[in-house]
Design a protein around this motif. Structure first.
Motif, PDB file in Angstrom:
ATOM      1  N   UNK A  29       0.845  -1.189   0.000  1.00  0.00           N
ATOM      2  CA  UNK A  29       0.000   0.000   0.000  1.00  0.00           C
ATOM      3  C   UNK A  29       0.881   1.240   0.000  1.00  0.00           C
ATOM      4  N   UNK A  30       0.545   2.190  -0.860  1.00  0.00           N
ATOM      5  CA  UNK A  30       1.152   3.516  -0.845  1.00  0.00           C
ATOM      6  C   UNK A  30       0.007   4.498  -0.612  1.00  0.00           C
ATOM      7  N   UNK A  31       0.049   5.210   0.509  1.00  0.00           N
ATOM      8  CA  UNK A  31      -1.064   6.096   0.868  1.00  0.00           C
ATOM      9  C   UNK A  31      -0.542   7.471   1.252  1.00  0.00           C
ATOM     10  N   UNK A  32      -1.435   8.458   1.173  1.00  0.00           N
ATOM     11  CA  UNK A  32      -1.066   9.814   1.565  1.00  0.00           C
ATOM     12  C   UNK A  32      -1.966  10.834   0.905  1.00  0.00           C
ATOM     13  N   UNK A 314      -6.073  -5.764   4.845  1.00  0.00           N
ATOM     14  CA  UNK A 314      -5.379  -6.710   5.706  1.00  0.00           C
ATOM     15  C   UNK A 314      -4.393  -7.599   4.975  1.00  0.00           C
ATOM     16  N   UNK A 315      -4.459  -7.623   3.626  1.00  0.00           N
ATOM     17  CA  UNK A 315      -3.556  -8.470   2.834  1.00  0.00           C
ATOM     18  C   UNK A 315      -2.296  -7.726   2.390  1.00  0.00           C
ATOM     19  N   UNK A 316      -2.198  -6.435   2.685  1.00  0.00           N
ATOM     20  CA  UNK A 316      -1.117  -5.603   2.168  1.00  0.00           C
ATOM     21  C   UNK A 316      -0.005  -5.493   3.200  1.00  0.00           C
ATOM     22  N   UNK A 317       1.095  -6.229   2.991  1.00  0.00           N
ATOM     23  CA  UNK A 317       2.140  -6.319   4.001  1.00  0.00           C
ATOM     24  C   UNK A 317       3.191  -5.229   3.928  1.00  0.00           C
ATOM     25  N   UNK A 318       3.481  -4.707   2.733  1.00  0.00           N
ATOM     26  CA  UNK A 318       4.518  -3.688   2.568  1.00  0.00           C
ATOM     27  C   UNK A 318       3.862  -2.320   2.418  1.00  0.00           C
ATOM     28  N   UNK A 319       4.281  -1.365   3.272  1.00  0.00           N
ATOM     29  CA  UNK A 319       3.534  -0.105   3.330  1.00  0.00           C
ATOM     30  C   UNK A 319       4.443   1.117   3.301  1.00  0.00           C
TER      31      UNK A 319
END
Length: 514
Positions: A29-32, A314-319
């Motif tokens: 996930x890449x968030x912001x 919940x499946x996204x391990x790298x953030x």
């Protein structure tokens, strides 16, 4: 030797933060918030995977990723970061890129056949109920049994009409055909067509192997221009449903490789799930959960972690978490939720730091070699190696039109399929009906002629008519001795008159011969 990708530098000591290659298929996930550097992080990760020889797929929603094919210029902030982290003069580089577009306007056309999509995915796409989905399965089964290929929308519409018009014929073998369900599906197909499905469904269909190529040791970055596509959510959903299902079916089980076989990035992922049918969400969730074992990594890029369903999040391990702004109660909830998803770091107040991060800064947590989330670290994402400036329309057109795959996919091909088969069947039926009508008309004429001949045969001769008038017509049963006598006399007179006429005619002929 462990393969890894250096994505960021720890802010505290400028040590690299690496994504381990065999953990890249555990998704991310890449968030912001807007303008905090999400697209730069996406670009840097895509470049890093390409440099490892891993093919990449990007959904380019804003049309600003096309510059990846050119090396960066090293000016401004990019140049400062390169110098700060001693990245070297050869750091800047372009990458092999292939441009795609469902509409064929800004990239190589992307097409899928109706058969390849299948009745189940089409039913989910159109949000059909059980009865309507059953009818769609019936239509596909009839087409399969008759060897009629369903390639484009006119094939499917033609089959729906054919099955509806011949419902009694198919009822015994396949089941009931509901006219209401046929109408409902036809309306959904019209809605699809209005969004451009007539360009999406057809041949030549996309071969996903063409998206899993490498050039010069670098993985090809496939960029799907989605500026226009995102305005047609049904077509975007259709593509995504097919893409994920086809990828899952095509690839073999491989487990955790040293590096993934393929990586996908979905930018502006919140648009993917806004008002999405439950079936689509379920399909994406299933693929995300299972495709890891196929060696595929899926990365979602969005503004707010809450934009994604919990089952997928919940499946996204790298953030990589860029700054969030807490202006509303929902924003505050998002900040808290994002902070709680990281493995805690005693040296960081994650909830507070999230709101303090500057452009290019992020909270990073990658999985370790055991698959456990790493301690969250405040870091600086490394600058992209490629150009941040998008290509001009002319440059983009030139690149994709000179691509080796362009001639193959350029023009839609209308091969013989269900529509043409139904046209031929209709022509054959019309000809058979015309021949039957002509045969019936001929038979009717023959019967009328035979009847007329029989009627003529029943008419009395000239003398019979005259005598019949004199003696009251032909003999009828049980009319007595008087009638028999009259009939006998009439017959004798008739013979005498006939003989007299014959002698007169012969006399005339003899005189003419003299």
């Amino acid at each position: 030797m462990t393969t890894s990708l250096t994505i960021a530098m720890r802010a505290a000591d400028k040590q690299p933060l690496e994504l381990i290659g065999k953990m890249a298929n555990r998704h991310g996930l890449i968030a912001g918030a807007t303008g905090t550097g999400k697209t730069v992080s996406l670009r840097k990760m895509a470049e890093s995977f390409s440099a490892l020889g891993v093919p990449v797929f990007l959904v380019d929603v804003k049309g600003d990723l096309s510059g990846i094919c050119n090396a960066g210029d090293g000016q401004g902030k990019i140049g400062e970061r390169i110098a700060e982290y001693n990245l070297g003069a050869d750091y800047l580089s372009g990458f092999p890129v292939r441009f795609w577009d469902v509409y064929g306007e800004t990239g190589i056309p992307v097409r899928v056949t109706v058969s390849q999509m299948g009745p189940m995915l089409l039913a989910r796409l159109m949000n059909l109920n059980d009865t309507q989905e059953g009818l769609l399965n019936l239509v596909f089964r009839v087409a399969d049994d008759k060897g009629w290929h369903l390639l484009d929308l006119k094939d499917l519409r033609g089959m729906l009409q054919h099955v509806s018009e011949n419902a009694k014929q198919y009822q015994t073998q396949y089941g009931n055909v509901s006219a209401a369900s046929v109408g409902a599906i036809q309306r959904q197909l019209l809605a699809l067509e209005s969004q451009g499905a007539d360009k999406f469904f057809g041949e030549p269909e996309l071969n996903l192997q063409d998206w899993m190529q490498s050039e010069g040791g670098k993985g090809v970055i496939n960029i799907l221009n989605s500026e226009k596509l995102m305005l047609s959510p049904m077509i975007y959903s259709a593509f995504l449903l097919w893409f994920l299902a086809e990828l899952f079916e095509m690839l073999p089980e491989v487990g955790d490789l040293d590096k993934p076989k393929f990586v996908m990035f979905f930018d502006e992922a919140h648009l993917l799930f806004d008002n999405a049918p439950a079936a689509l969400v379920k399909q994406v969730e299933q693929v995300v959960r299972l495709i890891r074992s196929k060696g595929v990594g899926v990365y979602f890029v969005t503004q707010n972690p809450l934009d994604l369903p919990d089952t997928i999040l919940g499946q996204l391990g790298n953030r990589i978490q860029h700054a969030l702004r807490a202006f509303t109660p929902r924003d505050q909830k998002a900040v808290k939720a994002a902070a709680e998803t990281f493995r805690s770091n005693p040296d960081l107040d994650v909830a507070e730091v999230i709101m303090e991060l500057g452009v290019g800064e992020a909270l990073v947590s990658f999985l370790d070699e055991k698959g456990m989330p790493g301690v969250v670290e405040r870091s600086f994402v490394l600058p992209p190696q490629s150009s941040l400036t998008p290509l001009s329309k002319e440059e983009r057109d030139s690149r994709f039109q000179q691509d080796a795959l362009y001639p193959h996919y350029k023009d839609m091909v209308d091969n013989y399929s269900a529509y043409e088969a139904l046209q031929e069947l209709g022509a054959q039926n019309a000809e058979a009906a015309q021949q039957a009508a002509q045969a019936a008309e001929s038979e009717k004429a023959e019967k009328a002629a035979a009847k007329q001949q029989a009627k003529e045969a029943d008419k009395p001769g000239v003398v019979d008519g005259l005598l019949g008038g004199l003696f009251g017509g032909r003999k009828k049963a049980n009319q007595g001795i008087a009638y028999d006598l009259a009939d006998s006399v009439g017959s004798q007179i008739n013979r005498q008159v006939t003989n007299a006429i014959s002698r007169s005619v012969m006399g005339v002929i003899k005189n003419m011969l003299k």
